[in-house]
Enzyme design. Structure first.
Site, short mmCIF file in Angstrom:
data_model
loop_
_atom_site.label_atom_id
_atom_site.label_comp_id
_atom_site.label_asym_id
_atom_site.label_seq_id
_atom_site.Cartn_x
_atom_site.Cartn_y
_atom_site.Cartn_z
CE LYS A 21 -4.53 -1.83 1.37
NZ LYS A 21 -5.47 -2.33 2.21
NE ARG B 88 -7.30 -8.70 -0.03
CZ ARG B 88 -7.12 -7.72 -0.97
NH1 ARG B 88 -6.04 -6.86 -0.59
NH2 ARG B 88 -7.36 -7.58 -2.17
N1 PMM Z 1 -7.71 -3.78 0.80
C1 PMM Z 1 -7.83 -3.91 -0.51
C2 PMM Z 1 -8.86 -4.74 -1.43
N2 PMM Z 1 -9.38 -5.44 -0.32
N3 PMM Z 1 -9.82 -6.44 1.97
C3 PMM Z 1 -9.65 -6.36 3.23
N4 PMM Z 1 -10.46 -7.19 3.91
N5 PMM Z 1 -8.87 -5.45 3.79
C4 PMM Z 1 -8.16 -4.46 3.03
O1 PMM Z 1 -7.45 -3.87 3.68
C5 PMM Z 1 -8.44 -4.56 1.49
C6 PMM Z 1 -9.29 -5.72 0.91
C7 PMM Z 1 -7.05 -2.90 -1.47
O2 PMM Z 1 -5.89 -3.46 -1.79
P1 PMM Z 1 -5.69 -4.33 -3.41
O3 PMM Z 1 -6.03 -3.18 -4.44
O4 PMM Z 1 -4.28 -4.64 -3.30
O5 PMM Z 1 -6.58 -5.41 -3.33
#
Ligand code: PMM
Length: 277
Positions: free
Chosen positions: A216, A255
């Site tokens: 991020k 994640r």
């Molecule tokens: N961040 C993103 C997408 N999905 N889900 C959860 N549970 N928590 C998060 O912080 C989160 C998520 C955005 O990141 P990406 O674009 O790399 O998927």
């Protein structure tokens, strides 16, 4: 279901964004076959489960329509689940959640924590799927206009608790609920660090905790070279460092986009925890 996942260490969730515009991997896995292959690669690299999403939530992102989201997500969920992968579906739509569960998804990851779609919580209450509820104030197009808090950690925990209470009130058993502070969602870079410094406030809720720091922007800012943010694909070591801190804080799952360094990090922490203090 959650009890069937490996115990005794923090879990690693790999990310497959079937989107053209996610900040770190947008466009790379848009085609279903490529996305499926990537999901399997994530498992080979140490992911315990794989999160499949069809809508970008990067700051400023506009929403995709339901038909597009379904068409992106369902073939990937179906193929990975058929291959024995534990799949979570990253969606704010109850219709997508339900159809993904039918296609074999095991977990629903709603970044809005049930706030975006009023049908989400009642629909999930009719299933027995575990659900990730993330702290959320606003859709991505406007979320960074909502970063004012009286007391950041207390407010985030209180707002998340409202979301949890709504879910429990609708009939979702507390042990099915995973909470997530939502790094970068209605939070500045400094606020993300404050949240990470107080993960105990989230584990103290008694729920499993998921944290998604991977690649991020706040990591890019930390590692910036002058005005240039550290490139997205060179934030992996910092991501693994955050994984280590999360594991040490008792976080249930991280994640991440590249599972390999995090899979090693969680094992280091688990091993150290076996030693007497
Ligand atoms: N961040 C993103 C997408 N999905 N889900 C959860 N549970 N928590 C998060 O912080 C989160 C998520 C955005 O990141 P990406 O674009 O790399 O998927």
């Amino acid at each position: 279901m959650l009890d069937a996942l490996p115990a005794g260490r923090t879990l690693v969730m790999g990310v497959v964004n079937v989107t053209p515009d996610s900040f770190s991997d947008g466009g790379r896995w848009l085609d279903a076959d490529t996305a499926i292959r990537h999901g399997l690669d994530l498992v080979a690299a140490g992911a315990d489960l794989v999160d499949v999403g069809g809508e970008s939530t990067r700051p400023g992102a506009e929403r995709v329509d339901e038909a597009t989201e379904l068409q992106r997500v369902l073939p990937v969920v179906r193929a990975l689940a058929a291959d024995g992968v534990v799949v979570s579906v990253d969606t704010m739509r109850s219709s997508v959640a339900l159809q993904a569960l039918d296609a074999g998804a095991a977990i629903v990851n709603d970044v809005s924590g049930g706030r975006a779609d009023p049908a989400m919580i009642p629909v999930l209450a009719q299933t027995d799927a575990p659900v990730v509820l993330m702290h959320w104030r606003q859709h991505s197009a406007h979320m960074q206009e909502h970063t004012t808090y009286d007391d950041l950690v207390a407010d985030v925990v209180a707002e998340l608790t409202e979301q949890v209470d709504a879910a429990v009130g609708a009939g979702i058993a507390p042990e099915r609920i995973v909470v997530d502070p939502g790094l970068g969602f209605s939070k500045t870079g400094d606020q993300n660090w404050t949240v990470l410094a107080h993960l105990d406030a989230f584990t103290a809720t008694g729920h499993r905790v998921l944290v998604a720091a991977s690649r991020k922007r706040f990591l890019g800012e930390l590692l910036a070279d002058g005005p240039e943010l550290r490139a997205v694909d060179r934030r992996e070591d910092a991501t693994a460092a955050v994984t280590t801190l999360c594991a040490a804080a008792g976080v249930w799952c991280v994640r991440v986009h590249d599972p390999r360094p995090s899979a090693d990090a969680v094992r280091v922490v688990a091993r150290l925890r076996q030693e007497p203090a």
